[in-house]
Scaffold this active site. Structure first.
Site, short mmCIF file in Angstrom:
data_model
loop_
_atom_site.label_atom_id
_atom_site.label_comp_id
_atom_site.label_asym_id
_atom_site.label_seq_id
_atom_site.Cartn_x
_atom_site.Cartn_y
_atom_site.Cartn_z
CG ASP A 1 32.29 77.48 -62.54
OD1 ASP A 1 31.71 77.94 -61.39
OD2 ASP A 1 31.78 76.22 -62.92
NE ARG B 1 34.45 77.07 -66.33
CZ ARG B 1 35.22 75.96 -65.68
NH1 ARG B 1 36.48 75.51 -66.40
NH2 ARG B 1 34.30 75.23 -65.04
CG HIS C 1 32.11 73.56 -53.98
ND1 HIS C 1 33.40 74.00 -53.78
CD2 HIS C 1 31.51 73.51 -55.23
CE1 HIS C 1 33.72 74.39 -54.84
NE2 HIS C 1 32.76 73.65 -55.88
CG HIS D 1 34.38 67.69 -61.23
ND1 HIS D 1 35.01 68.30 -60.23
CD2 HIS D 1 33.88 68.69 -62.11
CE1 HIS D 1 34.71 69.61 -60.35
NE2 HIS D 1 33.90 70.00 -61.37
CG ASP E 1 29.03 71.43 -58.06
OD1 ASP E 1 29.00 71.97 -59.31
OD2 ASP E 1 30.03 71.21 -57.47
#
Length: 335
Positions: free
Chosen positions: A61, A69, A166, A178, A246
């Protein structure tokens, strides 16, 4: 047949993780900040993964903004919302800068033999969603399409595919998948603006899409990531790229407690491959099991199209430096 892309624990590939790469249903590795300390270290890690599994997918990501990242030694890419704000003032420049960002993202990742980043975000920007927020380009779906097209042009310049996320839209949904399983009670007509960027990206040939861990009760009681209804809708729209779930460790996926059953449920719904990123016990458990695809040959073809496109750093270096210079010159426009 590949079924799951896994996360690994640290900056080196552990012996037990190397063994997992040889399991028949392991598709590759997704990298996080915990896997990065320096460019030299990242090069060693990716080379080690390739030595163990030459056909592994290596991905990350790396959207920019708060979802980038790798930082030290990498260009800081603005959040995608910065390009949207620029678009409101200078639309042509905004598209040029989004394309430049795509070139920089792809060139810097491909130097380390990383296949792709999970970008662009195709959700609509809305204060209702804290988890999306400025990760989205704009609230206007047409602007999202234009800027996503530009970013993808930059990625393609360097030979990198795009993963839109998404589906069918997370940006206007309260709740962070999440940590919870969000619900979007709107009907299909109300959600049409959210779906518009995905439809246009399918028409222009986007290579992969990621569905959301969100329930749309007007359509199906299952999250989109586990919903044959939503994923069949993608195929009905003409999408023949890869569907990548995901992270199946997220709270939005945990109604199915057994990790292997989670993977199989996503595959049964129509995913080509899944992600399992952070629960290392679950990853080990999941890779002891067998999995089945609805159309194994089609999934293998779609995943093969994501792998390691040709990359000639010397030939692409002028385009990379020009893109970096454009972002530097116009940095004030992205504040």
């Amino acid at each position: 047949m590949s079924a799951v892309i896994i996360g690994i624990e640290g900056t080196m590939l552990l012996a037990q993780e190397a063994a997992l790469l040889h399991r028949p249903f392991c598709a590759g590795v997704i990298l996080f900040s915990r896997n990065y300390s320096s460019p030299a270290q990242l090069k060693r890690l990716c080379a080690t993964i390739r030595a163990q599994r030459p056909d592994a997918l290596i991905c990350v990501d790396h959207e920019g903004g708060r979802v980038q990242r790798f930082r030290d030694g990498f260009t800081a890419i603005p959040a995608m919302g910065a390009f949207g704000r620029c678009f409101d003032r200078r639309p042509l420049l905004a598209c040029e800068l989004a394309e430049a960002a795509g070139v920089v993202i792809a060139y810097q990742l491909r130097q380390f033999d990383i296949d792709f980043s999970f970008t662009p975000v195709l959700d609509l920007q809305d204060p209702a969603s804290g988890v999306i927020g400025d990760r989205a380009f704009h609230a206007n779906p047409t602007v999202v399409v234009l800027l996503a097209d530009a970013l993808r042009r930059g990625l393609r310049t360097v030979g990198m595919i795009a993963v839109g996320k998404h589906y069918p839209g997370h940006g206007r949904v309260v709740g962070d998948s999440h940590h919870t399983l969000p619900q979007d009670p709107r009907d299909a007509d109300e959600r049409e603006p959210d779906r518009y960027p995905f439809i246009r990206q399918i028409e222009s040939g986007i290579e992969a899409l990621m569905p959301a861990h969100i329930v749309f009760p007007q359509t199906d009681h299952r999250p989109a990531s586990f919903s044959p209804v939503h994923l069949a809708e993608l195929r009905a729209l003409g999408f023949d790229g890869a569907i990548i779930s995901d992270d199946l460790d997220m709270a939005g996926a945990l109604d199915i407690t057994d990790p292997a059953k989670r993977i199989q449920a996503a595959l049964d719904a129509g995913a080509d491959v899944t992600l399992m990123c952070n629960d290392f016990t679950a990853i080990h458990q999941a890779l002891t099991r067998r999995y089945f695809h609805r159309d194994a040959d089609a999934s293998a073809r779609r995943l093969a199209a994501l792998r390691d496109q040709p990359f000639d750093a010397a030939t692409l270096e002028p385009a990379y430096h020009a893109a970096q210079e454009k972002l530097r010159t116009h940095a004030a426009q992205l504040l």
